[in-house]
Design a protein around this motif. Structure first.
Motif, PDB file in Angstrom:
ATOM      1  N   ASP A   1     -64.329 -14.821 -62.730  1.00  0.00           N
ATOM      2  CA  ASP A   1     -63.946 -13.427 -62.882  1.00  0.00           C
ATOM      3  C   ASP A   1     -63.190 -12.882 -61.681  1.00  0.00           C
ATOM      4  O   ASP A   1     -62.450 -11.902 -61.815  1.00  0.00           O
ATOM      5  CB  ASP A   1     -65.188 -12.561 -63.126  1.00  0.00           C
ATOM      6  N   THR A   2     -63.342 -13.486 -60.512  1.00  0.00           N
ATOM      7  CA  THR A   2     -62.673 -12.948 -59.321  1.00  0.00           C
ATOM      8  C   THR A   2     -61.161 -12.935 -59.496  1.00  0.00           C
ATOM      9  O   THR A   2     -60.495 -11.935 -59.191  1.00  0.00           O
ATOM     10  CB  THR A   2     -63.048 -13.773 -58.074  1.00  0.00           C
TER      11      THR A   2
ATOM     12  N   GLY B   1     -60.549  -0.098 -61.734  1.00  0.00           N
ATOM     13  CA  GLY B   1     -61.339   0.899 -61.007  1.00  0.00           C
ATOM     14  C   GLY B   1     -61.032   0.881 -59.522  1.00  0.00           C
ATOM     15  O   GLY B   1     -60.908   1.941 -58.890  1.00  0.00           O
ATOM     16  N   ALA B   2     -60.908  -0.306 -58.948  1.00  0.00           N
ATOM     17  CA  ALA B   2     -60.541  -0.400 -57.527  1.00  0.00           C
ATOM     18  C   ALA B   2     -59.151   0.167 -57.285  1.00  0.00           C
ATOM     19  O   ALA B   2     -58.897   0.840 -56.268  1.00  0.00           O
ATOM     20  CB  ALA B   2     -60.605  -1.860 -57.075  1.00  0.00           C
TER      21      ALA B   2
ATOM     22  N   GLY C   1     -62.894  -2.367 -65.644  1.00  0.00           N
ATOM     23  CA  GLY C   1     -63.562  -1.394 -64.787  1.00  0.00           C
ATOM     24  C   GLY C   1     -63.560  -1.805 -63.334  1.00  0.00           C
ATOM     25  O   GLY C   1     -63.378  -0.960 -62.439  1.00  0.00           O
ATOM     26  N   ALA C   2     -63.748  -3.092 -63.076  1.00  0.00           N
ATOM     27  CA  ALA C   2     -63.759  -3.563 -61.691  1.00  0.00           C
ATOM     28  C   ALA C   2     -62.357  -3.595 -61.093  1.00  0.00           C
ATOM     29  O   ALA C   2     -62.115  -3.065 -59.993  1.00  0.00           O
ATOM     30  CB  ALA C   2     -64.396  -4.953 -61.611  1.00  0.00           C
ATOM     31  N   GLY C   3     -61.404  -4.206 -61.808  1.00  0.00           N
ATOM     32  CA  GLY C   3     -60.046  -4.346 -61.268  1.00  0.00           C
ATOM     33  C   GLY C   3     -59.282  -3.043 -61.236  1.00  0.00           C
ATOM     34  O   GLY C   3     -58.813  -2.598 -60.184  1.00  0.00           O
TER      35      GLY C   3
ATOM     36  N   GLN D   1     -65.610  -4.547 -68.638  1.00  0.00           N
ATOM     37  CA  GLN D   1     -66.200  -4.671 -67.303  1.00  0.00           C
ATOM     38  C   GLN D   1     -65.172  -5.185 -66.296  1.00  0.00           C
ATOM     39  O   GLN D   1     -65.112  -4.712 -65.149  1.00  0.00           O
ATOM     40  CB  GLN D   1     -67.413  -5.600 -67.346  1.00  0.00           C
ATOM     41  N   ARG D   2     -64.350  -6.143 -66.714  1.00  0.00           N
ATOM     42  CA  ARG D   2     -63.291  -6.636 -65.828  1.00  0.00           C
ATOM     43  C   ARG D   2     -62.267  -5.539 -65.553  1.00  0.00           C
ATOM     44  O   ARG D   2     -61.807  -5.371 -64.422  1.00  0.00           O
ATOM     45  CB  ARG D   2     -62.624  -7.858 -66.456  1.00  0.00           C
TER      46      ARG D   2
ATOM     47  N   ILE E   1     -60.187 -10.190 -62.025  1.00  0.00           N
ATOM     48  CA  ILE E   1     -60.288  -8.836 -61.470  1.00  0.00           C
ATOM     49  C   ILE E   1     -59.130  -8.559 -60.528  1.00  0.00           C
ATOM     50  O   ILE E   1     -58.545  -7.467 -60.544  1.00  0.00           O
ATOM     51  CB  ILE E   1     -61.648  -8.660 -60.763  1.00  0.00           C
ATOM     52  N   TRP E   2     -58.753  -9.539 -59.720  1.00  0.00           N
ATOM     53  CA  TRP E   2     -57.602  -9.369 -58.830  1.00  0.00           C
ATOM     54  C   TRP E   2     -56.321  -9.150 -59.627  1.00  0.00           C
ATOM     55  O   TRP E   2     -55.479  -8.324 -59.270  1.00  0.00           O
ATOM     56  CB  TRP E   2     -57.447 -10.593 -57.920  1.00  0.00           C
TER      57      TRP E   2
END
Length: 249
Positions: free
Chosen positions: A117-118, A67-68, A63-65, A60-61, A121-122
């Motif tokens: 998580d922020t 993915g962006a 996918g977010a990082g 999930q991490r 993800i960054w």
């Protein structure tokens, strides 16, 4: 060879447990089990999560990082590839970011965004973003000027040149950059989960190493490696479907 070395007791099991011990740690991490031998209380997996839940949290991490990065990277790459002025200004900063190892700025990200998580993800975004941008720029620069001029001579406007010529010709390079970016981001997941990384397979591997639970550490490493192979195969398969013209023109 691994089984033979451990069966012959050539290496202390603390440093290299056998395949059986690693399999036992893997199964234990995916099941309810006694807290300790003879203690009737049962606990769930490791750190109150099953191993597959740790893996899902890491994905999930990613996918977010990443993915962006997959969304913004090609856009940035197209701008840099088609504008010499923007490229002259932005590329030095991009290359500077690409040269930095993730552990070099994870401390700063924690200061800025905390240990949640922020910051993770960054970190994953910054690890995945440069490869996608650089691959896109290389793809744009690799398009023959004759193709662009031919499209213009047939009446294509700027938008049509981008969508009908540049984009199809660049897409194979973009997908190749995404493969590299996902691989790089996945190798960064352990660094991203060094602090407050539970649930997370990288955080669990780090925590198990601190506890000298070598069998669980190896189980996590094997899961990380197999997942990396699966992700790469999925992206490669997607590329074969999305750009069937690669190598044929």
């Amino acid at each position: 060879m691994w089984w033979a070395v451990t069966a012959a007791a050539l290496v202390d099991p603390q440093f290299l447990p056998g395949p059986g011990a690693v399999w036992h740690a893997f199964m234990r991490a995916n099941s309810w089990h006694e807290l300790a031998p003879g203690v009737p209380r049962e606990v769930r997996g490791e750190q109150n999560y099953f191993l597959w839940e740790h893996l899902v949290a890491s994905l999930q991490r990613i996918g977010a990082g990443a993915g962006a990065a997959i969304v913004l990277g090609p856009i940035t790459g197209f701008v840099l590839g088609t504008s010499k002025v923007v490229a002259a200004v932005v590329e030095p900063y991009l290359n500077f970011l690409r040269a930095l190892p993730p552990l070099g700025y994870i401390g700063l990200l924690i200061v800025w965004f905390g240990i949640g998580d922020t910051s993770k993800i960054w970190l994953l975004f910054l690890a995945a973003f440069p490869p996608v941008v650089i691959a896109t720029v290389a793809g744009v620069h690799g398009v023959s000027i004759d193709r662009i001029n031919a499209a213009r001579s047939l009446g294509a406007n700027r938008v049509q040149v981008v969508t009908r010529v540049l984009l199809p010709a660049t897409l194979p390079e973009v997908i190749g950059g995404i493969r590299v970016a996902i691989g790089f981001a996945w190798t960064t997941v352990v660094a991203a989960e060094l602090n407050n990384g539970i649930p997370g397979v990288g955080g669990l591997a780090y925590l198990a190493g601190q506890r000298l639970d070598t069998a669980l550490t190896l189980a996590c490493i094997i899961v990380i490696g197999i997942t990396a192979l699966a992700l790469d195969a999925a992206i490669k398969g997607f590329g074969a479907v999305a750009v069937p013209w690669k190598g044929k023109a």
